[in-house]
Write a protein that holds these residues in place. Sequence first.
Motif, PDB file in Angstrom:
ATOM      1  N   LEU A 151       0.829  -1.207   0.000  1.00  0.00           N
ATOM      2  CA  LEU A 151       0.000   0.000   0.000  1.00  0.00           C
ATOM      3  C   LEU A 151       0.867   1.261   0.000  1.00  0.00           C
ATOM      4  CD1 LEU A 151      -2.806  -1.086   2.483  1.00  0.00           C
ATOM      5  CD2 LEU A 151      -2.954  -0.922  -0.004  1.00  0.00           C
ATOM      6  N   LYS A 152       1.976   1.229   0.715  1.00  0.00           N
ATOM      7  CA  LYS A 152       2.889   2.379   0.708  1.00  0.00           C
ATOM      8  C   LYS A 152       3.472   2.593  -0.687  1.00  0.00           C
ATOM      9  CE  LYS A 152       4.399   2.416   5.561  1.00  0.00           C
ATOM     10  NZ  LYS A 152       5.556   2.242   6.483  1.00  0.00           N
ATOM     11  N   SER A 153       3.833   1.487  -1.334  1.00  0.00           N
ATOM     12  CA  SER A 153       4.368   1.571  -2.689  1.00  0.00           C
ATOM     13  C   SER A 153       3.327   2.099  -3.660  1.00  0.00           C
ATOM     14  CB  SER A 153       4.855   0.190  -3.139  1.00  0.00           C
ATOM     15  OG  SER A 153       5.348   0.225  -4.460  1.00  0.00           O
ATOM     16  N   LEU A 154       2.087   1.634  -3.517  1.00  0.00           N
ATOM     17  CA  LEU A 154       0.993   2.105  -4.356  1.00  0.00           C
ATOM     18  C   LEU A 154       0.783   3.605  -4.186  1.00  0.00           C
ATOM     19  CD1 LEU A 154      -1.473   1.695  -6.204  1.00  0.00           C
ATOM     20  CD2 LEU A 154      -2.783   1.073  -4.165  1.00  0.00           C
ATOM     21  N   GLN A 155       0.768   4.062  -2.953  1.00  0.00           N
ATOM     22  CA  GLN A 155       0.554   5.479  -2.674  1.00  0.00           C
ATOM     23  C   GLN A 155       1.683   6.323  -3.276  1.00  0.00           C
ATOM     24  OE1 GLN A 155      -0.458   6.078   1.404  1.00  0.00           O
ATOM     25  NE2 GLN A 155      -1.293   8.123   1.065  1.00  0.00           N
ATOM     26  N   LYS A 156       2.903   5.816  -3.218  1.00  0.00           N
ATOM     27  CA  LYS A 156       4.042   6.541  -3.793  1.00  0.00           C
ATOM     28  C   LYS A 156       3.924   6.628  -5.307  1.00  0.00           C
ATOM     29  CE  LYS A 156       9.096   6.672  -3.910  1.00  0.00           C
ATOM     30  NZ  LYS A 156       9.148   6.873  -5.370  1.00  0.00           N
ATOM     31  N   HIS A 157       3.537   5.509  -5.952  1.00  0.00           N
ATOM     32  CA  HIS A 157       3.346   5.513  -7.404  1.00  0.00           C
ATOM     33  C   HIS A 157       2.291   6.539  -7.812  1.00  0.00           C
ATOM     34  CE1 HIS A 157       5.841   2.461  -9.227  1.00  0.00           C
ATOM     35  NE2 HIS A 157       5.540   1.591  -8.268  1.00  0.00           N
ATOM     36  N   LEU A 158       1.186   6.556  -7.086  1.00  0.00           N
ATOM     37  CA  LEU A 158       0.094   7.477  -7.407  1.00  0.00           C
ATOM     38  C   LEU A 158       0.529   8.925  -7.224  1.00  0.00           C
ATOM     39  CD1 LEU A 158      -2.745   5.479  -5.639  1.00  0.00           C
ATOM     40  CD2 LEU A 158      -2.614   5.909  -8.092  1.00  0.00           C
ATOM     41  N   THR A 159       1.285   9.187  -6.197  1.00  0.00           N
ATOM     42  CA  THR A 159       1.769  10.551  -5.949  1.00  0.00           C
ATOM     43  C   THR A 159       2.760  10.983  -7.015  1.00  0.00           C
ATOM     44  OG1 THR A 159       1.453  10.257  -3.568  1.00  0.00           O
ATOM     45  CG2 THR A 159       2.901  12.058  -4.270  1.00  0.00           C
ATOM     46  N   ASP A 160       3.658  10.065  -7.424  1.00  0.00           N
ATOM     47  CA  ASP A 160       4.675  10.394  -8.426  1.00  0.00           C
ATOM     48  C   ASP A 160       4.066  10.685  -9.792  1.00  0.00           C
ATOM     49  OD1 ASP A 160       6.614  10.099  -6.540  1.00  0.00           O
ATOM     50  OD2 ASP A 160       7.219   8.076  -7.158  1.00  0.00           O
ATOM     51  N   GLU A 161       3.066   9.906 -10.190  1.00  0.00           N
ATOM     52  CA  GLU A 161       2.504  10.078 -11.524  1.00  0.00           C
ATOM     53  C   GLU A 161       1.429  11.151 -11.575  1.00  0.00           C
ATOM     54  OE1 GLU A 161       1.590   7.013 -14.169  1.00  0.00           O
ATOM     55  OE2 GLU A 161       3.043   5.583 -13.383  1.00  0.00           O
ATOM     56  N   HIS A 162       0.839  11.471 -10.435  1.00  0.00           N
ATOM     57  CA  HIS A 162      -0.199  12.510 -10.396  1.00  0.00           C
ATOM     58  C   HIS A 162       0.092  13.485  -9.255  1.00  0.00           C
ATOM     59  CE1 HIS A 162      -2.683  10.250 -13.255  1.00  0.00           C
ATOM     60  NE2 HIS A 162      -2.374   9.178 -12.561  1.00  0.00           N
ATOM     61  N   PRO A 163       1.216  14.209  -9.330  1.00  0.00           N
ATOM     62  CA  PRO A 163       1.573  15.114  -8.227  1.00  0.00           C
ATOM     63  C   PRO A 163       0.583  16.257  -8.024  1.00  0.00           C
ATOM     64  CG  PRO A 163       2.976  15.489 -10.143  1.00  0.00           C
ATOM     65  CD  PRO A 163       2.190  14.256 -10.433  1.00  0.00           C
ATOM     66  N   ASP A 164      -0.142  16.622  -9.092  1.00  0.00           N
ATOM     67  CA  ASP A 164      -1.085  17.734  -8.992  1.00  0.00           C
ATOM     68  C   ASP A 164      -2.495  17.291  -8.623  1.00  0.00           C
ATOM     69  OD1 ASP A 164       0.969  19.464  -9.778  1.00  0.00           O
ATOM     70  OD2 ASP A 164       0.531  19.144 -11.907  1.00  0.00           O
ATOM     71  N   ASN A 165      -2.688  15.992  -8.529  1.00  0.00           N
ATOM     72  CA  ASN A 165      -4.024  15.468  -8.211  1.00  0.00           C
ATOM     73  C   ASN A 165      -3.898  14.397  -7.127  1.00  0.00           C
ATOM     74  OD1 ASN A 165      -6.629  14.612  -8.098  1.00  0.00           O
ATOM     75  ND2 ASN A 165      -6.735  13.864 -10.212  1.00  0.00           N
ATOM     76  N   PRO A 166      -4.049  14.780  -5.859  1.00  0.00           N
ATOM     77  CA  PRO A 166      -3.863  13.831  -4.753  1.00  0.00           C
ATOM     78  C   PRO A 166      -5.064  12.919  -4.499  1.00  0.00           C
ATOM     79  CG  PRO A 166      -4.459  15.974  -3.885  1.00  0.00           C
ATOM     80  CD  PRO A 166      -4.368  16.137  -5.377  1.00  0.00           C
ATOM     81  N   THR A 167      -6.105  13.017  -5.333  1.00  0.00           N
ATOM     82  CA  THR A 167      -7.332  12.255  -5.076  1.00  0.00           C
ATOM     83  C   THR A 167      -7.082  10.753  -5.003  1.00  0.00           C
ATOM     84  OG1 THR A 167      -8.623  13.958  -6.208  1.00  0.00           O
ATOM     85  CG2 THR A 167      -9.689  11.841  -5.844  1.00  0.00           C
ATOM     86  N   LEU A 168      -6.353  10.229  -5.992  1.00  0.00           N
ATOM     87  CA  LEU A 168      -6.108   8.792  -6.018  1.00  0.00           C
ATOM     88  C   LEU A 168      -5.241   8.350  -4.848  1.00  0.00           C
ATOM     89  CD1 LEU A 168      -5.534   7.981  -9.806  1.00  0.00           C
ATOM     90  CD2 LEU A 168      -7.394   7.197  -8.364  1.00  0.00           C
ATOM     91  N   ALA A 169      -4.201   9.128  -4.560  1.00  0.00           N
ATOM     92  CA  ALA A 169      -3.324   8.770  -3.443  1.00  0.00           C
ATOM     93  C   ALA A 169      -4.101   8.767  -2.123  1.00  0.00           C
ATOM     94  CB  ALA A 169      -2.144   9.736  -3.373  1.00  0.00           C
ATOM     95  N   ASN A 170      -4.996   9.731  -1.969  1.00  0.00           N
ATOM     96  CA  ASN A 170      -5.806   9.792  -0.744  1.00  0.00           C
ATOM     97  C   ASN A 170      -6.775   8.616  -0.649  1.00  0.00           C
ATOM     98  OD1 ASN A 170      -4.560  12.142   0.087  1.00  0.00           O
ATOM     99  ND2 ASN A 170      -6.097  13.486  -0.841  1.00  0.00           N
ATOM    100  N   ALA A 171      -7.167   8.074  -1.809  1.00  0.00           N
ATOM    101  CA  ALA A 171      -8.104   6.948  -1.804  1.00  0.00           C
ATOM    102  C   ALA A 171      -7.497   5.721  -1.146  1.00  0.00           C
ATOM    103  CB  ALA A 171      -8.533   6.617  -3.230  1.00  0.00           C
TER     104      ALA A 171
END
Length: 279
Positions: A12-32
């Motif tokens: 889950l930590k790795s997933l959150q990092k991937h989401l943050t890296d590819e969508h730095p301007d949109n935290p919605t997915l990372a927050n999910a």
Amino acid sequence: MSQSSSQINKYLKSLQKHLTDEHPDNPTLANAVKSFRKMDYVGHSMGLLGKDESYATFVTWWPMIAVLGTFSAGKSTFINSYLELPLQRTGNQAVDDKFTVICYSRHNEAKTLPGIALDADPRFPFFQISRSIEEISEAGQERIDAYLQLKTCPSETLRGKILIDSPGFDADNQRASTLRLTQHIINLSDLVLVFFDARHPEPKAMQDTLAYLVSASVNRADANKFLYILNQIDVTAQEDNPEEVVSAWQRSLAEVGLISGRFYRIYNPSAAVPITNPH
């Protein structure tokens, strides 16, 4: 914390990092991911979910686009053009005998990794593909590298999405296994591009594709995610018979029950035959 719960926490930590890296301007997915952690807590406490499981692994976090078709239909050339990178090998003969999963990477050069690396990729549930491979291969999960490979590249057009390039069905020695895995990938994908070769639009040349990609998709509830593409239509320029080629192609599709859908005719200008008269 047990080893299994530690592994899923790492996932889950790795997933959150991937989401943050590819969508730095949109935290919605990372927050999910945080919401999935709360759901996991409920699932674990009620015994609905194992300690080594997470509901986050049951969804695709990036849109998945499957590119399927016969080996000579120009799938790899299309992908290279879309990525603006010579990532995939191309040719008139079968040059790839594996499914290639293509993901975005910030590194300046493309990399090829063995299929087993997909099990550790948190962007989509490839553990399910591993299970499918165990079912279709006598050697089990150790054979995952015989069916899948992972490629990463820095193409910006790939950011936030994943492509899957399929081997040509006509030249695959593991045909039955490949076709079963194809159906699993179709089920996971959000968009399926089914490529046909304008040089061979007749039914005999498309037999496998018609039987396993078209017939099976006609009555699916998600049939609208399929696009049917007649590629390399530039070959008709010299003969001046594009209408006949398209008619033969659509008759073939109609014979297997596909009388409606989204149909496209395309060609790649960089790989096209010389066209003396564009009209």
